[in-house]
Motif scaffolding. Structure first.
Motif: not given
Lengths: 146, 151
Positions: A72-74, B143, A69, A30
């Motif tokens: 909150g990219s995981t 997400t 980003f 991120n």
């Protein structure tokens, strides 16, 4: 002094592979600054996220990464089935991205990544990504392609 | 059989590619492609990646078996030429010639390479354009990502 000069003249990405690795590391972490460091600072860059519109120009491309980003990219990536074509100034990578969230496979994406040598470093000039069948990005049974 | 055409520029290859596509002419289509092992073709339907001459040929045989009958108009095309590679990117605006109300938009990246036999297509990556409500990155991209939702 000499060491310092060598350090300062070292290109950020000496090879297309180095730029590609930095792209996916920035994505996983991120890290917007690191992501934008990978892209060529020119108006002709292109980025197509899977299922998204065609983004043209560094400003539009940067804004899309800000959104991704910011959410909150995981994601983490496993790259497979690479096909590379290189010339002295341009490199085309066709890669399969296996996208993982918390260790489990969430999808498969095919990406065409293009890098250009800009005199001091290789930089990304185009990223075209599209959804692929989950079992494999490459054809398994040609008769089922369509 | 006619001698294979020699394309003097990436634009000539591109014109021949879309002409062969619209006429569903498999010989003309395969004359456009480089015979190198590294050729890649991704069709917007299915989304598989076809690598090498044989898979690309089989892919087009399957496409042309569907009686496409399409007209393709390109828009928003950008072109980069650098030595022996050329990269064209843009939108394919597709209509069925007998059903002009059926429309689709496909995003494409076409990459051409200069070979001993002239310019040839090396890579064609085509994927469905965005849904009207998708701007920038698709919602949930970061997400809750599932690329297969787009099929």
């Amino acid at each position: 002094m000499r060491a310092a000069l060598e350090m300062s003249s070292k290109p950020p990405f000496a090879t297309p592979q180095a730029a590609e690795q930095a792209f996916y590391v920035a994505f996983e972490q991120n890290d917007l600054d690191a992501m934008l460091e990978v892209w060529a600072p020119i108006d002709s860059v292109l980025c197509i996220h899977p299922g998204g519109e065609r983004l043209h120009g560094l400003q539009a491309v940067a804004e899309s990464w800000r959104q991704i980003f910011g959410a909150g990219s995981t994601l983490s990536f496993e790259l497979t089935l690479d096909q590379y074509t290189h010339t002295p100034d341009l490199a085309v990578h066709s890669v399969q991205e296996r996208i993982l969230v918390a260790g489990s496979l969430r999808g498969v994406v095919l990406a065409t990544n293009v890098y250009e040598w800009l005199g001091d470093s290789w930089r990304m000039v185009s990223h075209h990504a599209s959804p692929a069948p989950r079992e494999s990005g490459d054809v398994a049974v040609p008769s089922q392609v369509h | 059989m006619d001698r294979e055409p020699v394309f003097a520029s990436p634009d000539e290859v591109e014109a021949a590619y879309y002409d062969a596509f619209q006429r569903a002419d498999i010989d003309a289509m395969m004359a456009v492609w480089s015979e190198a092992d590294h050729i890649v073709c991704v069709h917007p339907v299915g989304g598989y990646r076809l690598c090498g001459w044989r898979q690309v040929l089989e892919g087009w045989i399957n496409v042309f078996a569907r009686e496409l009958d399409v007209l393709i108009r390109l828009s928003d095309v950008t072109k980069t030429l650098n030595g022996s590679l050329a990269i064209h990117s843009g939108l394919e605006n597709i209509v069925r010639s007998k059903q002009p109300e059926v429309r689709g938009q496909v995003v494409f990246t076409n990459i051409y390479e200069r070979t001993e036999a002239g310019w040839k297509m090396m890579l064609h990556h085509a994927s469905p354009g965005p849904r009207p409500d998708v701007i920038g990155a698709p919602a949930g991209f970061a997400t809750d990502y599932d690329p297969n939702q787009f099929h």
